[in-house]
Motif scaffolding. Sequence first.
Motif, PDB file in Angstrom:
ATOM      1  N   ASN A  71       0.792  -1.158  -0.024  1.00 24.06           N
ATOM      2  CA  ASN A  71       0.003   0.040   0.047  1.00 24.06           C
ATOM      3  C   ASN A  71       0.959   1.246  -0.051  1.00 24.06           C
ATOM      4  N   TRP A  72       0.396   2.299  -0.199  1.00 21.50           N
ATOM      5  CA  TRP A  72       0.897   3.665  -0.544  1.00 21.50           C
ATOM      6  C   TRP A  72       1.368   4.018   0.866  1.00 21.50           C
ATOM      7  N   ASN A  73       0.680   3.532   2.107  1.00 23.86           N
ATOM      8  CA  ASN A  73       1.056   4.448   3.248  1.00 23.86           C
ATOM      9  C   ASN A  73       1.851   3.329   4.002  1.00 23.86           C
ATOM     10  N   ASP A  74       2.130   2.229   3.525  1.00 23.27           N
ATOM     11  CA  ASP A  74       3.327   1.304   4.093  1.00 23.27           C
ATOM     12  C   ASP A  74       4.453   1.848   4.096  1.00 23.27           C
ATOM     13  N   PHE A  75       5.181   1.733   5.352  1.00 25.74           N
ATOM     14  CA  PHE A  75       6.542   2.537   5.518  1.00 25.74           C
ATOM     15  C   PHE A  75       7.402   2.085   4.479  1.00 25.74           C
ATOM     16  N   LEU A  76       7.729   0.963   4.232  1.00 20.51           N
ATOM     17  CA  LEU A  76       8.574   0.352   3.104  1.00 20.51           C
ATOM     18  C   LEU A  76       8.028   1.141   1.837  1.00 20.51           C
ATOM     19  N   ALA A  77       7.005   1.169   1.465  1.00 19.13           N
ATOM     20  CA  ALA A  77       6.432   1.743   0.285  1.00 19.13           C
ATOM     21  C   ALA A  77       7.099   3.026   0.239  1.00 19.13           C
ATOM     22  N   ILE A  78       6.933   3.811   1.435  1.00 23.27           N
ATOM     23  CA  ILE A  78       6.922   5.127   1.491  1.00 23.27           C
ATOM     24  C   ILE A  78       8.648   5.432   1.327  1.00 23.27           C
ATOM     25  N   LEU A  79       9.426   4.583   1.920  1.00 23.68           N
ATOM     26  CA  LEU A  79      10.641   4.549   1.778  1.00 23.68           C
ATOM     27  C   LEU A  79      11.351   4.555   0.753  1.00 23.68           C
ATOM     28  N   LEU A  80      10.829   3.522  -0.221  1.00 22.62           N
ATOM     29  CA  LEU A  80      11.177   3.287  -1.521  1.00 22.62           C
ATOM     30  C   LEU A  80      10.821   4.557  -2.623  1.00 22.62           C
ATOM     31  N   LEU A  81       9.751   4.819  -2.305  1.00 21.03           N
ATOM     32  CA  LEU A  81       9.093   5.968  -3.036  1.00 21.03           C
ATOM     33  C   LEU A  81       9.772   7.272  -2.975  1.00 21.03           C
ATOM     34  N   ALA A  82      10.453   7.568  -1.523  1.00 21.19           N
ATOM     35  CA  ALA A  82      11.308   8.635  -1.264  1.00 21.19           C
ATOM     36  C   ALA A  82      12.773   8.512  -1.992  1.00 21.19           C
ATOM     37  N   LEU A  83      13.170   7.053  -2.110  1.00 20.06           N
ATOM     38  CA  LEU A  83      14.346   6.769  -2.837  1.00 20.06           C
ATOM     39  C   LEU A  83      14.258   7.040  -4.299  1.00 20.06           C
ATOM     40  N   SER A  84      13.046   6.583  -4.861  1.00 27.07           N
ATOM     41  CA  SER A  84      12.748   7.092  -6.263  1.00 27.07           C
ATOM     42  C   SER A  84      12.703   8.529  -6.604  1.00 27.07           C
ATOM     43  N   LEU A  85      12.016   9.181  -5.836  1.00 28.79           N
ATOM     44  CA  LEU A  85      11.740  10.765  -5.838  1.00 28.79           C
ATOM     45  C   LEU A  85      13.312  11.364  -5.841  1.00 28.79           C
ATOM     46  N   LEU A  86      14.203  10.804  -4.843  1.00 26.93           N
ATOM     47  CA  LEU A  86      15.541  11.438  -4.827  1.00 26.93           C
ATOM     48  C   LEU A  86      16.342  10.881  -6.347  1.00 26.93           C
ATOM     49  N   GLY A  87      16.054   9.788  -6.830  1.00 27.30           N
ATOM     50  CA  GLY A  87      16.782   9.664  -7.989  1.00 27.30           C
ATOM     51  C   GLY A  87      16.109  10.587  -8.871  1.00 27.30           C
ATOM     52  N   ILE A  88      14.820  10.712  -9.127  1.00 26.25           N
ATOM     53  CA  ILE A  88      14.500  11.502 -10.184  1.00 26.25           C
ATOM     54  C   ILE A  88      14.993  12.965  -9.906  1.00 26.25           C
ATOM     55  N   MET A  89      15.205  13.475  -8.859  1.00 30.01           N
ATOM     56  CA  MET A  89      15.743  14.813  -8.521  1.00 30.01           C
ATOM     57  C   MET A  89      17.180  14.991  -8.911  1.00 30.01           C
ATOM     58  N   PHE A  90      18.100  13.733  -8.733  1.00 33.77           N
ATOM     59  CA  PHE A  90      19.333  13.563  -9.177  1.00 33.77           C
ATOM     60  C   PHE A  90      19.281  13.731 -10.841  1.00 33.77           C
ATOM     61  N   VAL A  91      18.393  13.075 -11.334  1.00 32.84           N
ATOM     62  CA  VAL A  91      18.410  13.080 -12.621  1.00 32.84           C
ATOM     63  C   VAL A  91      18.015  14.541 -13.437  1.00 32.84           C
ATOM     64  N   LEU A  92      17.044  15.173 -12.805  1.00 35.74           N
ATOM     65  CA  LEU A  92      16.726  16.385 -13.243  1.00 35.74           C
ATOM     66  C   LEU A  92      18.166  17.568 -12.892  1.00 35.74           C
ATOM     67  N   ALA A  93      18.779  17.264 -11.533  1.00 37.47           N
ATOM     68  CA  ALA A  93      19.861  18.187 -11.465  1.00 37.47           C
ATOM     69  C   ALA A  93      21.164  18.021 -12.399  1.00 37.47           C
ATOM     70  N   ILE A  94      21.328  16.558 -12.742  1.00 33.93           N
ATOM     71  CA  ILE A  94      22.175  16.316 -13.615  1.00 33.93           C
ATOM     72  C   ILE A  94      21.940  16.920 -15.175  1.00 33.93           C
ATOM     73  N   GLY A  95      20.698  16.830 -15.641  1.00 34.54           N
ATOM     74  CA  GLY A  95      20.311  17.422 -16.468  1.00 34.54           C
ATOM     75  C   GLY A  95      20.802  18.780 -16.743  1.00 34.54           C
TER      76      GLY A  95
END
Length: 753
Positions: free
Chosen positions: A413-437
């Motif tokens: 589920n979206w409110n599961d702690f593990l899911a939130i942690l993984l989503l945060a890592l994915s968003l961090l990766g997207i931010m890295f991609v945008l920053a590198i671009g």
Amino acid sequence: MALLIALITCFVIILATSQPCQTPDDFVAATSLGHIMIGGLFAIHEKLLSSEDFPRPPGIQKCVGFEISVFLQTLAMIHSIEMINNSTLLSGVKLGYEIYDTCTEVTVAIAAALKFLSKFNGSREIMEFKCNYSSYTPRVKAVIGAGYSEISMAVSRILNLQLMPLVSYESTAEILSDKIRFPSFLRTVPSDFYQTKAMAHLIQKSGWNWIGIITTDDDYGRQALNTFVVQTVANNVCIAFKEVLPAFISDDTIEIRINQTLEKIIAEAHLLEVLKNVTFTDGGNSFHFDAHGDMNTGYDVVFWKDVNGHMTITKVAQYDLKNDVFITTDQETKNELQNLKQIRSKCSKECSPGQMKKTTRSQHICCYECVNCPENHYSNQTDMDHCLLCNNKTHWAPVKSTTCFEKEVEYLNWNDFLAILLLALSLLGIMFVLAIGIIFTRNLNTPVVKSSGGLMVCYVILLCHFLNFTSTGFFIGEPQDFTCKTRQTLFGVSFTLCISCILTKSLKILLAFSFDPNLQNFLRGLYKPIPIIFTCTGVQVVICTLWLIFAAPAVEEDVSLPRVIILECEEGSVLAFGTMLGYIAILAFICFIFAFKGRKLPENYNEAKFITFGMLIYFIAWITFIPVYATTFGKHLPAVEIIVILISNYGILCCTFFPKCYVILCKQDTNTKSAFLKTIYTYSSHSADSLAMSHVSLDSTHSSNTMTSPSSGGKPAAQQKSRDLQTQALEHTFKENATSASKTWSRERNLSI
């Protein structure tokens, strides 16, 4: 032989006619002539007088044991007939009666039945034998009796010859309701079926299951016992004991029997067919015969009470046959009926809901112990024989459960702690991609960006990383057919495109820094960036398309767990899933080989080494994924794949772009054209010197072998000096050639860069 049998038969007939049956004086209890005669069979005496003679002579024995209650019933019949004769009910018609004492004996009752069937106004008191009785007029039109079912069965079979109605006031045997065997039998009391049904109902209503039975030793008692046992067993009532008493015990409830007899006598003035369709009303109560010849009179529920040493009988309720209910007259009798529940008559304590009865072969079915229902079973009533099974696909139940509970549907589920942690890592990766671009866009003309293949290639790789990070969101939330199909396809195609672009970069690096002419020519012919990217990615698109067409992933419910339903995406085809991942692994391995070949590059241009590290991270992540994915189940299974995607994506992103961003941001002095050319020149010179020294060493070795010949014969000092001079000359020559080659190769590398 036939003549002998005929003579014996004639002798028996002559002997029988010469010795007529001798009837006692009290055989005929009462008689009165009339236009219509009604017969009566009453057990005024209890039994026949035992004869000491043996063999006993033919004839009817005398009766003994006067029954006052039955005698009163006989008087009630006579009184009822006289009342009808003295009324206007049958104007101009007088009813007569002929009553016989059966002495509670079937033989005597049959003798009376034969007299009833004798011809009306005939000279002989025996029934005439005829083939057709349509014009035969019997002595009586109907018969009242008998009191006992055993006697009624025998008499009714004889009266069936004339279809003469036999209306009983006490015979309640269930078999008498069979109109095939007893077509002319009627009765003013219900069948024993309803009596035993009422008794079983009362016992069940009182909450008893451990009872004893007392019955009489005759057809009536035995048949009632059998019926009652069947009905009690159907209600889960056990018989503790059965006691059989001698038949024909007198009953002291005289008033009840007289009232019943009065009801029946009035009905006897009509013929059989009329009786079956007539309804009588007495005291507001309506009575009629049903299709079986039984009357709907119901039963009285009476209590036997010991008051000061005397037994009293009290009516507390009436049983309604039609509605199968007990009717009470006042609140006091209602309370007495309900107080029966307070009387405990059970072998074992009742099992509560959530339990079931457990018996053994040696025990009675009503003697048991209570055991809890096992898991996924329940019981919602008391004293259940077995627990009910829950639907294991949708429901579950704990031990000793009274109901089934719906299984909880689980997924990542979206409110599961593990899911939130993984989503945060994915968003961090997207931010890295945008920053590198952004960093690469602002430093478009720098050597680091140009050496990475240009802004377009970098954008494509960054877009692939962005799609990979985005695909992790399709692994979270309630699975749908769309998300199940999209997540694998999006990851497979985007990651393949990313590896294809990195593969072209690895090939370009190897081509730029290869000093072997043959290898350089081969790589130059192989290096076609756009066809390579489109071909590699196109193959993956074909694989995913065939996967979606023939065995597309779909939503599946995993009901194997005891209390939850796992909602997950079933990959559809393990072969297609493995083919997609295997194809990516093949491209990554080729990329790894090319990058490993070019790992020893200048420090400012050491991209191949980092690509090698990125591919190693990818291999380690996905090799670890296979056993973990195969052994993991439940809602966290998608999280395993998300983690692997993030690890491989972060590994390639960091190894590919972070070193370049470090040079752009932190070492700007080395990110100039002159510094870059200097680094390339130094690397090229070092490579050329190494190559030249390799050739010199090979040639000098060859020359030394030529000059040192066994046939020279002498002058070793002169030969050694000459050899040293040749070696110095060769070294000088090759050093100049190496310097010239270094300059030439440096220019070529600059053009390539």
